[in-house]
Enzyme design. Structure first.
Site, PDB file in Angstrom:
ATOM      1  N   GLU A  50      10.503  -2.800  -2.420  1.00  0.00           N
ATOM      2  CA  GLU A  50      11.034  -4.193  -1.709  1.00  0.00           C
ATOM      3  C   GLU A  50      12.266  -4.698  -2.483  1.00  0.00           C
ATOM      4  O   GLU A  50      12.293  -4.978  -3.433  1.00  0.00           O
ATOM      5  CB  GLU A  50       9.901  -5.397  -1.891  1.00  0.00           C
ATOM      6  CG  GLU A  50       8.437  -5.027  -1.253  1.00  0.00           C
ATOM      7  CD  GLU A  50       7.404  -5.064  -2.615  1.00  0.00           C
ATOM      8  OE1 GLU A  50       6.441  -4.826  -2.133  1.00  0.00           O
ATOM      9  OE2 GLU A  50       7.940  -5.643  -3.551  1.00  0.00           O
ATOM     10  N   ASN A  89       8.938 -11.736  -0.673  1.00  0.00           N
ATOM     11  CA  ASN A  89       7.532 -11.970  -1.398  1.00  0.00           C
ATOM     12  C   ASN A  89       7.352 -13.274  -1.279  1.00  0.00           C
ATOM     13  O   ASN A  89       6.007 -13.720  -1.579  1.00  0.00           O
ATOM     14  CB  ASN A  89       7.069 -11.180  -2.676  1.00  0.00           C
ATOM     15  CG  ASN A  89       7.089  -9.611  -2.374  1.00  0.00           C
ATOM     16  OD1 ASN A  89       6.114  -9.252  -1.628  1.00  0.00           O
ATOM     17  ND2 ASN A  89       7.921  -8.682  -2.937  1.00  0.00           N
ATOM     18  N   THR A 127       1.017  -1.088  -0.016  1.00  0.00           N
ATOM     19  CA  THR A 127       0.081   0.020  -0.051  1.00  0.00           C
ATOM     20  C   THR A 127       0.975   1.238   0.238  1.00  0.00           C
ATOM     21  O   THR A 127       1.819   1.362   0.791  1.00  0.00           O
ATOM     22  CB  THR A 127      -1.067   0.028   1.194  1.00  0.00           C
ATOM     23  OG1 THR A 127      -1.669  -1.062   1.090  1.00  0.00           O
ATOM     24  CG2 THR A 127      -1.619   1.373   1.281  1.00  0.00           C
TER      25      THR A 127
END
Lengths: 413, 413
Positions: B286, B408, B200
């Site tokens: 990330e 992830n 987000t």
């Protein structure tokens, strides 16, 4: 039409174990090492005893490589091909006028060597972008090509077209049309790329069906939409993608038109070969450990279902979750939500394998252990119900692993 | 307008070192640990001494999380906000009616605690998708909120909104409008996701400018298009993305309308704060090791340039090449070719840093050593000239590393 489903239900075709592009009547193929790659085969060819009605589909990338232009010209001249010459290790892409002249030279040289008309020869390249072909090595290689004969060297051809694929890809089926046995064989390469820039999908399909060129063109287009165009490895569309079909007509069936009631039988066979090759490419995506199949049902149009299924199977977050064997359904739902298709979130249901994870827009309690167990398989199925219509589509892809990064972060030279 | 360039050239603003969302007159902020996360702060708030003209932009994902619905309702009622309550660790997304009631409860509880009207409170959540909020912990946390006072706890707020970001993100600039000093402060979080589903992007901007609500709305929309909407980490659009701006008016400048000749000064300040926050988010993507900036010039429309630049910066192949510090220009060109924008391949030029790699559609000889040296930097610039028009755009992203996959692929629990 959803030939995929129809085929499974009706099984109008039979798989030919050990079959290849050389199985249909009239075709031979081969491959050799000409020196573009260090050791492995890098020059392949398909030859047909007669001019074959042919058609092809090409990359939509605006930077179309030189060989695609030459192949389009060959097929455009009279709708026929009798030979295909392919090199791997160099894509002859973004190479300007020199590249185009080299592609023409490949065509001319192969035509001379095999006694074909130039406009009956297709040229295909895959490999590094932006470097000129080592044309002398190529022409020397073409001088060694022997096409005539009944020796089946499909395996050599399948090897010669690879870049960094980890296995060769082939398929062959037979169908019966009006008491004649029709054979359809195929070979393909996927988008492995130890030497970056080699992302190219190539498909070669041969058949001995006797079919009108227009009908063949229509069949390939409709089948490609549901097979080769429904796979994604990393969302990057190459400058060299191409699928070619050659139909020798040597099965001697009555000429097949697209309004023939048996036309669909050929389409279903072609669909099965294309689907099999496409799934082999997805399974062999760079660094892939799993094949992912996403089926989306209940949309207003087939295009909507295609867009949603490709968005899910292309999501980096979904791909890494599958690699990690994590039933991370929130990422699937999120991908549905940003696919760009209008839908009602409250009608969506999602299953991973046979495990329901979302029902009508809300989380559906499931056993994490059971899900983890299912995700340890090498083939993962995701099913989505959109709930607004009756159309459906399936897309295929692979997980995103450390090896994808390793392979693609490695230096070109 | 390309305010980005204008700002650099004209520098209508001054950066406030150490500034934050608490720097504009009238704002306080804070954060605490209420127990959603194990240890770190997970509840943050911004409070304004007066009702502030406010506006927001929301995710385009069709699965909008519950708090976005409540916030839209609050802003929709009278165009004003006086407080924002934010939790991290749980996105309150895909949580149905119970989730919506929980979001209303957060709003009501924060309004009661601080003496505000419910419709002057915005609610924001970020974290795991599909789990109900631990509402008791949240309400207990809200009971401890102290908003009134001059203590500046912006750093606590900046911490409380993070999920797996590796650093807090803030910016502050001042501009002068008709002899009044106007301050604009901001905080943001990016899309780190050690616990998957937490992708987000949130942005919070405060200012003491006295501005019409409609003009503020227009400013945020135009600025977002060129800043927050021009970054990509992995192409996945969250269900919870939101950027909120609150304008207290306490700088006591003459009310600013959008047709005021000085309106652009405010827009340029807002653009600078938004741009800075957006780039911090991209840099902290990330697993990112590098910030990538792609500028595309010479298109017919700004939208074309945006689409091409986002396609390049979103390409997994470009991202892995940058991670590998490989000047793999073929992947950049290929991404341009499949961006979906009509263009002439023969007019394209590409530079990596100041090193020209493609000129007018053809490879341009360059020193691989020099390129490798440039690519060892932490900020990589790619410039593309399309050559058909005069519009331009810039997009930002990050490289794709092993750590992206590690983060992830890790299991949610």
């Amino acid at each position: 039409m959803n030939a995929n489903l129809t085929v499974k239900e009706m099984k109008t075709w039979v798989r030919v174990v050990g079959g290849s592009v050389c199985s249909p009547k009239g075709f031979t193929a081969g491959g050799l090492h000409c020196g573009i790659k260090r050791k492995r085969r890098d020059l392949g060819w398909i030859y047909c005893n007669v001019p074959a009605n042919s058609t092809a589909v090409y990359t939509t990338n605006l930077f179309q490589a030189a060989p695609l232009k030459v192949t389009q010209e060959s097929i455009g001249s009279n709708g026929k091909l009798q030979g295909i010459i392919v090199n791997s290790g160099n894509a002859n892409s973004i190479t300007g006028d020199e590249g185009l002249q080299n592609a023409y030279m490949m065509r001319k040289s192969f035509a001379n060597q095999t006694g074909l008309e130039e406009e009956d020869v297709a040229v295909v390249s895959t490999g590094v972008i932006g470097e000129q072909l080592p044309i002398k090595k190529l022409l020397n290689g073409i001088d060694q090509v022997i096409c005539i004969g009944d020796n089946n060297n499909a395996a050599e051809f399948e090897e010669a077209i690879l870049t960094t694929d980890t296995f060769t890809k082939n398929e062959c089926v037979q169908i019966k049309i009006k008491d004649k046995v029709i054979t359809i064989g195929g070979a393909a390469k996927g988008s492995g790329m130890i030497h970056p820039n080699m992302a190219t999908m190539l498909g070669f399909i041969t058949t001995d069906v006797h079919i009108e060129q227009k009908a063949l063109e229509k069949a390939l287009k409709s089948v490609t939409t549901q097979t080769f165009n429904m796979i994604t490895v990393d969302g990057d569309t190459s400058t060299n993608d191409m699928v070619i079909v050659m139909a020798s007509g040597l099965a001697h069936n009555e000429l097949l038109h697209e309004d023939d009631p048996d036309y669909h039988l050929f389409v279903e066979g072609l669909q099965e070969v294309s689907l099999s090759l496409a799934k082999q490419i997805a399974r062999d995506g760079e660094g892939a450990t799993k094949l992912i199949e996403v089926t989306v049902e209940g949309t207003l149009t087939e295009q909507d279902a295609q867009r949603i299924s490709k968005t899910i199977v292309g999501s980096s977050l979904v791909k890494t979750a599958i690699f990690g064997e994590d039933a991370n359904w929130g990422r699937i739902v999120s991908a549905i939500g940003y696919s760009g298709i209008a839908l009602d979130p409250d009608l969506i249901s999602v299953s991973i394998g046979s495990i329901k994870v979302v029902e009508k827009g809300l989380p559906y309690g499931f056993s994490e252990e059971e899900a983890k167990n299912y995700l340890s398989n090498e083939e993962i199925q995701i099913s989505v119900q959109i709930g607004v219509g009756n159309e459906k589509a399936t897309a295929w892809g692979c997980d995103l692993s450390y090896d994808y990064v390793r392979i693609n972060a490695s230096y070109r030279t």
